[in-house]
Scaffold this active site. Structure first.
Site, mmCIF file in Angstrom:
data_model
loop_
_atom_site.group_PDB
_atom_site.id
_atom_site.type_symbol
_atom_site.label_atom_id
_atom_site.label_comp_id
_atom_site.label_asym_id
_atom_site.label_seq_id
_atom_site.Cartn_x
_atom_site.Cartn_y
_atom_site.Cartn_z
ATOM 1 N N LYS A 28 0.401 -20.993 -42.250
ATOM 2 C CA LYS A 28 -0.810 -21.431 -41.695
ATOM 3 C C LYS A 28 -2.317 -20.678 -41.843
ATOM 4 O O LYS A 28 -1.971 -19.826 -43.243
ATOM 5 C CB LYS A 28 -1.076 -20.081 -40.633
ATOM 6 N N ARG A 123 3.437 -12.811 -26.842
ATOM 7 C CA ARG A 123 2.643 -14.216 -26.403
ATOM 8 C C ARG A 123 2.883 -15.379 -26.576
ATOM 9 O O ARG A 123 2.514 -15.572 -24.848
ATOM 10 C CB ARG A 123 2.665 -14.083 -27.950
ATOM 11 N N HIS A 152 9.639 -13.502 -33.070
ATOM 12 C CA HIS A 152 8.929 -12.569 -33.927
ATOM 13 C C HIS A 152 8.776 -10.979 -33.497
ATOM 14 O O HIS A 152 8.335 -11.043 -32.190
ATOM 15 C CB HIS A 152 7.380 -13.424 -34.424
ATOM 16 N N ARG A 204 11.215 -15.740 -42.352
ATOM 17 C CA ARG A 204 9.591 -16.413 -42.191
ATOM 18 C C ARG A 204 8.852 -15.388 -43.202
ATOM 19 O O ARG A 204 8.741 -14.345 -43.352
ATOM 20 C CB ARG A 204 9.276 -16.698 -40.755
ATOM 21 N N TYR A 243 -31.667 -5.150 -44.919
ATOM 22 C CA TYR A 243 -32.257 -5.599 -43.200
ATOM 23 C C TYR A 243 -32.084 -3.988 -42.477
ATOM 24 O O TYR A 243 -31.593 -3.570 -42.366
ATOM 25 C CB TYR A 243 -31.476 -6.656 -42.493
ATOM 26 N N CYS A 289 -25.479 -9.169 -46.296
ATOM 27 C CA CYS A 289 -26.982 -10.139 -45.540
ATOM 28 C C CYS A 289 -25.321 -11.186 -45.785
ATOM 29 O O CYS A 289 -24.698 -11.402 -46.113
ATOM 30 C CB CYS A 289 -27.884 -10.852 -46.444
ATOM 31 N N ASP A 291 -25.460 -13.982 -47.335
ATOM 32 C CA ASP A 291 -25.353 -15.026 -48.264
ATOM 33 C C ASP A 291 -25.486 -13.797 -49.962
ATOM 34 O O ASP A 291 -24.962 -14.436 -50.824
ATOM 35 C CB ASP A 291 -26.369 -15.988 -48.536
#
Length: 365
Positions: A28, A123, A152, A204, A243, A289, A291
Site C-alpha cells: 500500500k 473499520r 485484521h 499479510r 520562523y 521550514c 524546504d
C-alpha cells in the site's frame, strides 16, 4: 532515500520461513513510500505469493508494469470498475452488504473476491455471521469466485489477549460459513511471528518487510534517509533562528542549513531532534521550514557533508518513538520529491530507471 531491495527480499524469505505459510506482501501507499514496483520485485524474489494494495489505482500501477502475481485490493472499490478488475485478474474485498448488493447492477461473472470479517477493528467488514452467509450466497449466485476470507488484527504488537479474541471470532466465522476458502488470512506483520496458529494459511506482511517487528529481531533494515549540508554559518549569543524566532542562541554557535523540510516529509515536530553529521549529532533548532531545516553543530563541517536523518546511527523506530508516532507514518510521509536510490542484486540504480518486464519476475498459476 536509500532502499536496499536485496534486504527486502531477504526479510521476505525470513518471514515466510518464520510463519510457515504463504505470504501476502502489502505494498500500500507506494510500498510504504519505498516504491511499489521496486519493492514488488524484491518480495516476489523473496517468495511472496500474492501482493496486496489499498485501491484499484495501486493495483493497476503494478499490472501496468507487467506484474502478473495475484493482487488483492484490501480497501473499497466501485461497481463501475468490476470489469477492469476481472480483465486484469485483480481480487476485490467484499466488506459490506451495500457493496455486495451493488454488484447486482453489473456483470461480475468471474470476479475474484475475499470476504472481509470485522472482528473488533470496527473499520470495514462484516460483523454478523448471518449477514456474511447472505453475502456469500449472493456473490456465488452472481458468478463471483469467492476465493478467500480475512480479518485484521488491531493490537498484535502489544496485546495478544485481544488478538486471540479476534482470532477466535474469525475462526468461528470461517467455520460457520463452511470453510473451504483457498485463502484464509488474519495475521499482519507482528502476528505472523508473535501469534502462530494452525488454522489460517497465509500471512499479510507489511512494515516487517522493512525490518520493523515487535517479535522478530533478526530482520534487516533496508531503508535510510539522508540529505547534505548546503550552508554553514556562525551565529552569536542572542541571535534568533527560523520562523517565529522560536530558538535563541545561548552563545556562539555553528548552524548548518539542510535542504529538507516538511514538504519532503521531515515534519515540524522534528524541531529539537537529532540528526547525524560527520561523526556528531546535530540538533534541529528553530522551526522546520517547508524546504529547509537548521541544525546546531558542535564542530565545523563543509557544505556538501552527508547528513543522516535515519539509518545506521538513528534507527527508524527510534525516530518514530521520538515523534510520538509509528515507523509507517515516518516513511509514508516522505514525499515524491525525495529521490529514491535502490540497491538490487548488489547494483545501484536510480528511481527513474525503467523496469524491465520479465516473466522471471512474475508468477502465474
Amino acid at each position: 532515500m536509500e532502499v536496499d531491495l536485496d534486504k527486502v527480499a531477504e526479510n521476505t524469505r525470513l518471514l515466510k520461513k518464520a510463519c510457515g505459510k504463504r505470504v501476502i506482501a502489502v505494498l500500500k501507499a507506494d510500498g510504504y513510500g519505498c516504491g511499489d514496483c521496486q519493492v514488488a520485485r524484491a518480495v516476489i524474489e523473496g517468495g511472496a505469493d500474492m501482493l496486496a494494495v489499498s485501491s484499484l489505482d495501486e493495483a493497476m500501477m503494478l499490472r501496468n508494469e507487467g506484474f502478473a502475481t495475484e493482487i488483492l485490493i484490501l480497501g473499497a472499490t466501485d461497481k463501475e470498475n468490476v470489469g477492469v478488475m476481472i480483465e486484469n485478474n485483480i481480487t476485490a474485498a467484499a466488506y459490506s452488504m451495500d457493496w455486495v448488493q451493488a454488484l447486482k447492477d453489473v456483470d461480475c461473472q468471474g470476479l475474484k473476491v475475499h470476504l472481509k470479517v470485522d472482528t473488533g477493528m470496527n473499520r470495514i467488514g462484516f460483523r454478523e455471521e448471518s449477514e456474511m452467509a447472505k453475502a456469500r450466497d449472493i456473490l456465488l449466485q452472481l458468478g463471483c469466485r469467492l476465493e478467500g476470507i480475512f480479518t485484521h488484527f488491531s493490537c498484535a504488537d502489544f496485546d495478544l489477549g485481544f488478538t486471540k479474541m479476534q482470532y477466535d471470532r474469525f475462526k468461528h466465522a470461517v467455520e460457520a460459513l463452511g470453510g473451504g476458502f483457498e485463502w484464509i488470512h488474519c495475521d499482519n506483520s507482528d502476528a505472523a511471528v508473535g501469534f502462530i496458529d494452525d488454522y489460517t494459511n497465509a500471512c499479510r506482511i507489511g512494515i516487517s518487510l522493512y525490518g520493523v517487528s515487535t517479535y522478530y529481531k533478526g530482520l534487516h533494515y533496508p531503508i535510510s534517509l539522508h540529505t547534505r549540508v548546503v550552508m554553514v554559518k556562525h551565529v552569536h549569543k542572542g541571535d534568533k533562528i527560523g520562523y517565529g524566532a522560536t530558538y535563541e542562541a545561548s552563545g556562539d554557535e555553528i548552524i548548518a542549513t539542510l535542504p529538507i523540510g516538511y514538504a519532503d516529509g521531515f515534519i515540524r515536530k522534528n524541531q529539537g531532534r537529532r540528526v547525524y553529521v560527520d561523526g556528531q549529532y546535530g540538533i534541529v533548532v528553530g522551526r522546520v521550514c517547508m524546504d529547509q531545516a537548521m541544525v546546531r553543530l558542535e564542530k565545523e563541517v563543509e557544505p556538501g557533508t552527508l547528513v543522516e536523518i535515519f539509518g545506521a546511527h538513528i534507527h527508524l523506530e527510534d525516530m518514530a518513538q521520538e515523534l510520538d508516532t509509528i515507523p509507517y507514518e515516518v516513511i509514508c510521509l516522505i514525499s515524491g520529491r525525495v529521490t529514491r536510490n535502490y540497491t538490487w542484486h548488489g547494483e545501484q540504480e536510480k528511481e527513474n530507471a525503467r523496469m524491465i518486464k520479465s516473466e522471471a519476475l512474475n508468477t502465474t498459476d
